[in-house]
Design a protein around this motif. Structure first.
Motif, PDB file in Angstrom:
ATOM      1  N   ILE A  40       9.915  57.380 117.184  1.00  0.00           N
ATOM      2  CA  ILE A  40       9.395  57.707 115.854  1.00  0.00           C
ATOM      3  C   ILE A  40       8.389  56.648 115.415  1.00  0.00           C
ATOM      4  N   ILE A  41       8.734  55.373 115.632  1.00  0.00           N
ATOM      5  CA  ILE A  41       7.821  54.292 115.272  1.00  0.00           C
ATOM      6  C   ILE A  41       6.509  54.414 116.053  1.00  0.00           C
ATOM      7  N   ASP A  42       6.608  54.663 117.358  1.00  0.00           N
ATOM      8  CA  ASP A  42       5.409  54.749 118.205  1.00  0.00           C
ATOM      9  C   ASP A  42       4.526  55.939 117.830  1.00  0.00           C
ATOM     10  N   ILE A  43       5.144  57.075 117.537  1.00  0.00           N
ATOM     11  CA  ILE A  43       4.371  58.294 117.273  1.00  0.00           C
ATOM     12  C   ILE A  43       3.614  58.202 115.958  1.00  0.00           C
ATOM     13  N   LEU A  44       4.063  57.323 115.051  1.00  0.00           N
ATOM     14  CA  LEU A  44       3.334  57.087 113.804  1.00  0.00           C
ATOM     15  C   LEU A  44       2.318  55.955 113.961  1.00  0.00           C
ATOM     16  N   ASP A  45       2.717  54.896 114.658  1.00  0.00           N
ATOM     17  CA  ASP A  45       1.830  53.732 114.825  1.00  0.00           C
ATOM     18  C   ASP A  45       0.619  54.018 115.703  1.00  0.00           C
ATOM     19  N   VAL A  46       0.740  54.977 116.607  1.00  0.00           N
ATOM     20  CA  VAL A  46      -0.330  55.209 117.577  1.00  0.00           C
ATOM     21  C   VAL A  46      -1.653  55.574 116.909  1.00  0.00           C
ATOM     22  N   TRP A  47      -1.589  56.169 115.700  1.00  0.00           N
ATOM     23  CA  TRP A  47      -2.808  56.613 115.028  1.00  0.00           C
ATOM     24  C   TRP A  47      -3.612  55.452 114.454  1.00  0.00           C
ATOM     25  N   ILE A  48      -2.963  54.280 114.285  1.00  0.00           N
ATOM     26  CA  ILE A  48      -3.685  53.134 113.720  1.00  0.00           C
ATOM     27  C   ILE A  48      -4.720  52.603 114.715  1.00  0.00           C
ATOM     28  N   PRO A  49      -4.323  52.206 115.948  1.00  0.00           N
ATOM     29  CA  PRO A  49      -5.357  51.770 116.899  1.00  0.00           C
ATOM     30  C   PRO A  49      -6.263  52.915 117.341  1.00  0.00           C
ATOM     31  N   ALA A  50      -5.733  54.145 117.367  1.00  0.00           N
ATOM     32  CA  ALA A  50      -6.571  55.291 117.749  1.00  0.00           C
ATOM     33  C   ALA A  50      -7.713  55.466 116.753  1.00  0.00           C
ATOM     34  N   THR A  51      -7.443  55.225 115.477  1.00  0.00           N
ATOM     35  CA  THR A  51      -8.491  55.280 114.453  1.00  0.00           C
ATOM     36  C   THR A  51      -9.438  54.098 114.594  1.00  0.00           C
ATOM     37  N   ASN A  52      -8.883  52.931 114.881  1.00  0.00           N
ATOM     38  CA  ASN A  52      -9.708  51.717 114.997  1.00  0.00           C
ATOM     39  C   ASN A  52     -10.717  51.800 116.140  1.00  0.00           C
ATOM     40  N   VAL A  53     -10.356  52.507 117.213  1.00  0.00           N
ATOM     41  CA  VAL A  53     -11.296  52.631 118.343  1.00  0.00           C
ATOM     42  C   VAL A  53     -12.160  53.883 118.228  1.00  0.00           C
ATOM     43  N   GLY A  54     -11.937  54.677 117.173  1.00  0.00           N
ATOM     44  CA  GLY A  54     -12.793  55.826 116.918  1.00  0.00           C
ATOM     45  C   GLY A  54     -12.371  57.135 117.567  1.00  0.00           C
ATOM     46  N   LEU A  55     -11.148  57.212 118.109  1.00  0.00           N
ATOM     47  CA  LEU A  55     -10.692  58.455 118.737  1.00  0.00           C
ATOM     48  C   LEU A  55     -10.316  59.503 117.694  1.00  0.00           C
ATOM     49  N   VAL A  56      -9.785  59.052 116.563  1.00  0.00           N
ATOM     50  CA  VAL A  56      -9.489  59.936 115.432  1.00  0.00           C
ATOM     51  C   VAL A  56     -10.047  59.264 114.182  1.00  0.00           C
ATOM     52  N   HIS A  57     -10.007  59.976 113.069  1.00  0.00           N
ATOM     53  CA  HIS A  57     -10.621  59.445 111.854  1.00  0.00           C
ATOM     54  C   HIS A  57      -9.703  59.672 110.654  1.00  0.00           C
ATOM     55  N   PHE A  58      -8.561  58.993 110.682  1.00  0.00           N
ATOM     56  CA  PHE A  58      -7.643  59.047 109.538  1.00  0.00           C
ATOM     57  C   PHE A  58      -8.090  58.012 108.500  1.00  0.00           C
ATOM     58  N   ILE A  65      -3.573  57.456 104.720  1.00  0.00           N
ATOM     59  CA  ILE A  65      -2.647  57.974 105.732  1.00  0.00           C
ATOM     60  C   ILE A  65      -2.140  56.845 106.619  1.00  0.00           C
ATOM     61  N   LEU A  66      -3.048  55.992 107.084  1.00  0.00           N
ATOM     62  CA  LEU A  66      -2.651  54.889 107.961  1.00  0.00           C
ATOM     63  C   LEU A  66      -1.751  53.896 107.226  1.00  0.00           C
ATOM     64  N   GLY A  67      -2.015  53.701 105.934  1.00  0.00           N
ATOM     65  CA  GLY A  67      -1.166  52.812 105.142  1.00  0.00           C
ATOM     66  C   GLY A  67       0.253  53.334 105.040  1.00  0.00           C
ATOM     67  N   ILE A  68       0.394  54.638 104.812  1.00  0.00           N
ATOM     68  CA  ILE A  68       1.730  55.257 104.727  1.00  0.00           C
ATOM     69  C   ILE A  68       2.436  55.182 106.076  1.00  0.00           C
ATOM     70  N   PHE A  69       1.719  55.494 107.162  1.00  0.00           N
ATOM     71  CA  PHE A  69       2.318  55.421 108.504  1.00  0.00           C
ATOM     72  C   PHE A  69       2.797  54.002 108.799  1.00  0.00           C
ATOM     73  N   GLY A  70       1.933  53.024 108.521  1.00  0.00           N
ATOM     74  CA  GLY A  70       2.292  51.640 108.783  1.00  0.00           C
ATOM     75  C   GLY A  70       3.457  51.166 107.928  1.00  0.00           C
ATOM     76  N   LEU A  71       3.510  51.615 106.676  1.00  0.00           N
ATOM     77  CA  LEU A  71       4.616  51.249 105.781  1.00  0.00           C
ATOM     78  C   LEU A  71       5.938  51.809 106.297  1.00  0.00           C
ATOM     79  N   ILE A  72       5.922  53.081 106.717  1.00  0.00           N
ATOM     80  CA  ILE A  72       7.151  53.716 107.218  1.00  0.00           C
ATOM     81  C   ILE A  72       7.670  52.999 108.452  1.00  0.00           C
ATOM     82  N   THR A  73       6.778  52.736 109.414  1.00  0.00           N
ATOM     83  CA  THR A  73       7.225  52.103 110.657  1.00  0.00           C
ATOM     84  C   THR A  73       7.668  50.655 110.416  1.00  0.00           C
ATOM     85  N   SER A  74       7.025  49.982 109.468  1.00  0.00           N
ATOM     86  CA  SER A  74       7.426  48.611 109.144  1.00  0.00           C
ATOM     87  C   SER A  74       8.822  48.577 108.542  1.00  0.00           C
ATOM     88  N   LEU A  75       9.101  49.515 107.642  1.00  0.00           N
ATOM     89  CA  LEU A  75      10.419  49.575 107.007  1.00  0.00           C
ATOM     90  C   LEU A  75      11.499  49.966 108.015  1.00  0.00           C
TER      91      LEU A  75
END
Length: 247
Positions: free
Chosen positions: A200-218, A222-232
């Protein structure tokens, strides 16, 4: 008044919280929670036109991100050691390869991340183009590490499910063997729960670096919420580990 203060300051929850924050991982996950909440809130305020308030939260996010980079300076070697241990461990071939790949990718990510930190604090100066390349390389390694982790989790979940199915379907005629089987099933259930938690943590966190390298554009919301959930989720797991509390 003194009694009330003592009850608050010496409360078990306060003591357990201090114990949690006494660990580097506990502090890191708390800082990460605040960092990604700040990222979401800055985006939210900016979309509503509150530029000054958004700038404050953006500054907090940036400083926490920089501080976390400092705390992680020694971690590349931890992941390199974990990769060597994975090489020496007998395991399913797919799980072993993905475990090694994950640790090596995180080693690369945190190594480049350390360079980013050194440049940010002016320990040495990189050109803007080089800084951008280093940042992108760090995120590529981060993305690779998470993808290896997701693949590892899927392979492990499948293996554990098959083992649990075989044990559940086996016929036991002796009481002692039945107790042993139940203990094995409980151990498998715990491993499966841990694997699902990490997935669950990985499937949410994966979008952060994917956005940073330009593969997706969240967006940052959205990235803040994903990161908050996985951090908690990670902070909660560390809480149970450090305090010994039951889940």
């Amino acid at each position: 008044m003194t009694t009330i203060a003592s009850q608050v300051v010496l409360h078990p929850v306060v003591s357990q919280s201090l114990k949690l924050l006494g660990t580097t991982l506990g502090r890191d996950k708390l800082y990460r929670s605040v960092q990604y909440f700040a990222r979401f809130l800055a985006w939210f305020l900016l979309t509503r036109g509150y530029k000054i308030q958004a700038a404050r939260w953006n500054a907090l996010k940036s400083q926490l991100a920089l501080g976390r980079k400092l705390m992680r300076l020694g971690k590349p070697l931890e992941h390199l050691q974990a990769a060597l241990r994975a090489i020496q461990t007998r395991a399913d071939a797919g799980e072993q390869i993905t475990a090694i790949g994950r640790q090596l990718a995180y080693f690369g990510y945190l190594t480049y991340d350390g360079i980013v930190w050194a440049n940010a604090v002016k320990f040495f100066n990189l050109s803007p183009s080089t800084t951008q390349k280093v940042n992108k390389m760090a995120n590529r390694f981060w993305l690779a590490g998470i993808l290896f982790s997701i693949t590892h989790g899927l392979l492990k979940a499948g293996r554990l499910a098959n083992e649990a199915k075989k044990l559940s379907g086996s016929q036991i005629w002796e009481k002692s063997l039945e107790v042993d089987r139940d203990a094995q099933l409980q151990a498998l259930a715990a491993q499966r729960a841990s694997t699902r938690h990490q997935f669950i943590i990985d499937i949410l966190d994966v979008w952060i670096p994917a956005t940073n390298v330009g593969l997706v554009h969240f967006n940052d919301g959205i990235l803040g919420i994903f990161g908050l959930i996985t951090s908690l989720l990670a902070l909660r797991q560390q809480w149970f580990k450090v305090t010994g509390a039951k889940k």
